[in-house]
Write a protein that holds these residues in place. Structure first.
Motif, PDB file in Angstrom:
ATOM      1  N   SER A   1      35.614  50.861  24.278  1.00 41.32           N
ATOM      2  CA  SER A   1      34.925  52.216  25.058  1.00 41.32           C
ATOM      3  C   SER A   1      34.223  51.090  26.092  1.00 41.32           C
ATOM      4  CB  SER A   1      33.686  52.001  24.033  1.00 41.32           C
ATOM      5  OG  SER A   1      33.748  51.459  23.654  1.00 41.32           O
ATOM      6  N   ASN A   2      34.496  49.544  26.043  1.00 42.42           N
ATOM      7  CA  ASN A   2      34.153  49.016  27.200  1.00 42.42           C
ATOM      8  C   ASN A   2      34.905  48.336  28.497  1.00 42.42           C
ATOM      9  OD1 ASN A   2      31.030  48.841  25.961  1.00 42.42           O
ATOM     10  ND2 ASN A   2      31.447  47.753  24.902  1.00 42.42           N
ATOM     11  N   PRO A   3      35.388  49.272  28.924  1.00 43.20           N
ATOM     12  CA  PRO A   3      36.696  48.439  30.272  1.00 43.20           C
ATOM     13  C   PRO A   3      35.363  48.369  31.377  1.00 43.20           C
ATOM     14  CG  PRO A   3      36.643  50.525  29.977  1.00 43.20           C
ATOM     15  CD  PRO A   3      35.682  50.328  28.512  1.00 43.20           C
ATOM     16  N   LEU A   4      35.601  46.856  31.969  1.00 46.05           N
ATOM     17  CA  LEU A   4      34.889  46.291  32.486  1.00 46.05           C
ATOM     18  C   LEU A   4      35.134  46.973  34.194  1.00 46.05           C
ATOM     19  CD1 LEU A   4      32.706  43.686  31.945  1.00 46.05           C
ATOM     20  CD2 LEU A   4      31.387  46.343  32.211  1.00 46.05           C
ATOM     21  N   LYS A   5      35.309  48.105  34.990  1.00 45.33           N
ATOM     22  CA  LYS A   5      35.866  47.637  36.061  1.00 45.33           C
ATOM     23  C   LYS A   5      35.003  47.592  37.127  1.00 45.33           C
ATOM     24  CE  LYS A   5      39.130  51.015  33.703  1.00 45.33           C
ATOM     25  NZ  LYS A   5      40.166  51.958  34.336  1.00 45.33           N
ATOM     26  N   PRO A   6      35.632  47.638  38.183  1.00 44.22           N
ATOM     27  CA  PRO A   6      34.553  47.502  39.709  1.00 44.22           C
ATOM     28  C   PRO A   6      34.374  48.889  39.939  1.00 44.22           C
ATOM     29  CG  PRO A   6      36.676  47.016  40.206  1.00 44.22           C
ATOM     30  CD  PRO A   6      36.400  46.705  39.124  1.00 44.22           C
ATOM     31  N   GLN A   7      33.049  49.296  40.681  1.00 42.53           N
ATOM     32  CA  GLN A   7      32.215  50.471  40.694  1.00 42.53           C
ATOM     33  C   GLN A   7      32.146  50.122  42.008  1.00 42.53           C
ATOM     34  OE1 GLN A   7      33.231  53.471  38.438  1.00 42.53           O
ATOM     35  NE2 GLN A   7      33.452  51.580  37.920  1.00 42.53           N
ATOM     36  N   ALA A   8      32.050  51.386  42.775  1.00 46.58           N
ATOM     37  CA  ALA A   8      31.783  51.985  44.579  1.00 46.58           C
ATOM     38  C   ALA A   8      30.034  51.660  44.533  1.00 46.58           C
ATOM     39  CB  ALA A   8      32.222  52.956  45.629  1.00 46.58           C
TER      40      ALA A   8
ATOM     41  N   GLY B   1      25.739  29.362  40.025  1.00 47.08           N
ATOM     42  CA  GLY B   1      24.894  28.907  40.589  1.00 47.08           C
ATOM     43  C   GLY B   1      24.147  27.781  40.435  1.00 47.08           C
ATOM     44  N   TYR B   2      22.816  27.268  41.425  1.00 47.94           N
ATOM     45  CA  TYR B   2      21.644  26.854  40.805  1.00 47.94           C
ATOM     46  C   TYR B   2      21.766  26.687  39.505  1.00 47.94           C
ATOM     47  CZ  TYR B   2      17.586  23.716  40.952  1.00 47.94           C
ATOM     48  OH  TYR B   2      16.857  23.380  40.989  1.00 47.94           O
ATOM     49  N   ASP B   3      20.996  27.641  39.309  1.00 45.35           N
ATOM     50  CA  ASP B   3      20.501  27.629  37.440  1.00 45.35           C
ATOM     51  C   ASP B   3      20.585  28.917  36.991  1.00 45.35           C
ATOM     52  OD1 ASP B   3      18.186  26.854  35.955  1.00 45.35           O
ATOM     53  OD2 ASP B   3      16.469  28.326  36.790  1.00 45.35           O
ATOM     54  N   SER B   4      21.817  28.634  36.997  1.00 45.51           N
ATOM     55  CA  SER B   4      22.836  29.899  36.439  1.00 45.51           C
ATOM     56  C   SER B   4      24.677  29.048  35.642  1.00 45.51           C
ATOM     57  CB  SER B   4      23.221  31.150  36.843  1.00 45.51           C
ATOM     58  OG  SER B   4      23.689  31.017  38.035  1.00 45.51           O
ATOM     59  N   ARG B   5      24.752  29.867  35.040  1.00 45.34           N
ATOM     60  CA  ARG B   5      25.901  29.352  34.116  1.00 45.34           C
ATOM     61  C   ARG B   5      27.296  30.067  35.007  1.00 45.34           C
ATOM     62  NH1 ARG B   5      24.469  32.992  30.535  1.00 45.34           N
ATOM     63  NH2 ARG B   5      25.362  34.611  30.170  1.00 45.34           N
ATOM     64  N   ALA B   6      28.137  30.127  35.392  1.00 46.12           N
ATOM     65  CA  ALA B   6      29.205  30.413  35.847  1.00 46.12           C
ATOM     66  C   ALA B   6      29.702  31.924  35.689  1.00 46.12           C
ATOM     67  CB  ALA B   6      30.775  29.665  36.125  1.00 46.12           C
ATOM     68  N   VAL B   7      30.148  32.778  36.307  1.00 45.08           N
ATOM     69  CA  VAL B   7      30.431  34.134  36.284  1.00 45.08           C
ATOM     70  C   VAL B   7      31.225  34.399  36.800  1.00 45.08           C
ATOM     71  CG1 VAL B   7      28.400  35.025  37.991  1.00 45.08           C
ATOM     72  CG2 VAL B   7      29.115  35.938  35.797  1.00 45.08           C
ATOM     73  N   THR B   8      32.526  35.062  36.319  1.00 43.61           N
ATOM     74  CA  THR B   8      33.661  35.373  36.519  1.00 43.61           C
ATOM     75  C   THR B   8      33.495  37.330  36.870  1.00 43.61           C
ATOM     76  OG1 THR B   8      34.776  33.800  36.037  1.00 43.61           O
ATOM     77  CG2 THR B   8      36.497  35.426  36.376  1.00 43.61           C
TER      78      THR B   8
ATOM     79  N   ILE C   1      32.760  50.279  51.748  1.00 41.98           N
ATOM     80  CA  ILE C   1      31.874  50.391  50.843  1.00 41.98           C
ATOM     81  C   ILE C   1      31.744  49.108  50.082  1.00 41.98           C
ATOM     82  CG2 ILE C   1      33.647  51.343  49.870  1.00 41.98           C
ATOM     83  CD1 ILE C   1      31.525  53.634  48.482  1.00 41.98           C
ATOM     84  N   TRP C   2      30.445  48.881  50.104  1.00 40.20           N
ATOM     85  CA  TRP C   2      30.115  48.208  48.965  1.00 40.20           C
ATOM     86  C   TRP C   2      30.998  48.444  47.540  1.00 40.20           C
ATOM     87  CZ3 TRP C   2      29.357  42.988  49.784  1.00 40.20           C
ATOM     88  CH2 TRP C   2      28.697  43.136  51.180  1.00 40.20           C
ATOM     89  N   TYR C   3      31.475  47.296  47.098  1.00 45.47           N
ATOM     90  CA  TYR C   3      32.612  47.349  45.097  1.00 45.47           C
ATOM     91  C   TYR C   3      33.261  46.457  44.512  1.00 45.47           C
ATOM     92  CZ  TYR C   3      36.491  49.762  42.844  1.00 45.47           C
ATOM     93  OH  TYR C   3      37.418  50.107  42.440  1.00 45.47           O
ATOM     94  N   GLY C   4      32.036  46.787  43.573  1.00 40.39           N
ATOM     95  CA  GLY C   4      32.324  45.281  42.689  1.00 40.39           C
ATOM     96  C   GLY C   4      31.422  45.918  41.348  1.00 40.39           C
ATOM     97  N   PHE C   5      30.508  45.465  40.756  1.00 42.45           N
ATOM     98  CA  PHE C   5      29.436  44.984  39.354  1.00 42.45           C
ATOM     99  C   PHE C   5      28.644  44.715  39.611  1.00 42.45           C
ATOM    100  CE2 PHE C   5      34.599  42.982  39.492  1.00 42.45           C
ATOM    101  CZ  PHE C   5      34.831  44.201  38.186  1.00 42.45           C
ATOM    102  N   ASN C   6      27.761  45.240  38.610  1.00 45.58           N
ATOM    103  CA  ASN C   6      25.931  45.489  38.421  1.00 45.58           C
ATOM    104  C   ASN C   6      26.025  45.253  36.909  1.00 45.58           C
ATOM    105  OD1 ASN C   6      23.587  44.813  37.878  1.00 45.58           O
ATOM    106  ND2 ASN C   6      23.229  46.465  39.796  1.00 45.58           N
ATOM    107  N   LEU C   7      25.717  44.273  36.539  1.00 48.29           N
ATOM    108  CA  LEU C   7      26.035  44.113  34.820  1.00 48.29           C
ATOM    109  C   LEU C   7      24.687  42.795  34.670  1.00 48.29           C
ATOM    110  CD1 LEU C   7      29.172  41.723  34.778  1.00 48.29           C
ATOM    111  CD2 LEU C   7      28.958  44.627  34.927  1.00 48.29           C
ATOM    112  N   CYS C   8      23.758  43.630  35.384  1.00 46.37           N
ATOM    113  CA  CYS C   8      22.381  42.859  34.819  1.00 46.37           C
ATOM    114  C   CYS C   8      22.020  43.677  33.927  1.00 46.37           C
ATOM    115  CB  CYS C   8      21.257  42.807  36.123  1.00 46.37           C
ATOM    116  SG  CYS C   8      21.989  42.384  37.699  1.00 46.37           S
TER     117      CYS C   8
END
Length: 191
Positions: A28-35, A136-143, A154-161
């Motif tokens: 139920s939680n596949p993380l796929k990039p979105q437009a 990042g400077y003040d964050s752990r690495a994220v992939t 078109i901008w294409y990617g992830f928003n996991l905020c």
């Protein structure tokens, strides 16, 4: 049904429900990039303090052999700190070749934990990134795992905020339902 069978069923049922829960969570939680059509890089903050970010982009082995397309990236945190690099591509240095990784030092506003990343591609060749890793400077690495061709213009990617808190609450809700269902089924079997 004798008592031993009832006890065995009661002991096995919670294990079965837990396994079912884990399998349903994985599906139920596949993380796929979105437009992201409404993404706007003009929102980028111009702050006095700047930080350095290391971005490693790995191009998939199933991508085109090379690309002449223009590639941009924008990423940031939940507080609106955005970092934007308008041109990462450089055909003269063989950037974004098939089966390769390219490292970029990008400067921008200081952000907290990076939770979104978008790529923008324009051009005729096409390009398939495997992953984008940001230190990042003040964050752990994220992939961010793309493993798909980036559409053009078109901008294409992830928003996991905001997704981690909603995914966590959905998981807790499903787990609660599984436990209640297990108790109800156990009670029915015992009766």
């Amino acid at each position: 049904m004798d008592n031993k069978s009832k006890i065995r069923t009661v002991c096995i049922l919670p294990q079965f429900l837990f396994l079912f829960f884990l399998l349903s969570e994985a599906k139920s939680n596949p993380l796929k990039p979105q437009a992201f059509e409404s993404f706007n890089v003009s929102y980028i903050q111009n702050l006095a303090s700047t930080c350095s970010y290391t971005v490693i982009i790995t191009t998939s082995c199933s991508s085109n052999r090379y690309t002449r397309d223009q590639i941009s990236i924008a990423f940031g945190d939940v507080y609106g700190n955005q970092i934007y690099a308008p041109r990462l591509d450089d055909p003269s240095t063989r950037t974004f070749e098939q089966c390769s990784s390219d490292t970029f030092e990008i400067h921008g506003p200081c952000a907290y934990q990076i939770c979104y990343a978008y790529l923008y591609r324009t051009g005729p060749d096409g390009w398939k990134p495997e992953s984008v890793k940001i230190y990042g400077y003040d964050s752990r690495a994220v992939t961010f795992y793309y493993n798909t061709f980036v559409p053009s213009d078109i901008w294409y990617g992830f928003n996991l905020c905001h997704s981690s808190s909603s995914v966590h609450s959905q998981s807790r809700h499903r787990w609660s339902i599984s436990v209640i269902l297990g108790f109800v089924l156990s009670a029915i079997i015992i009766l």
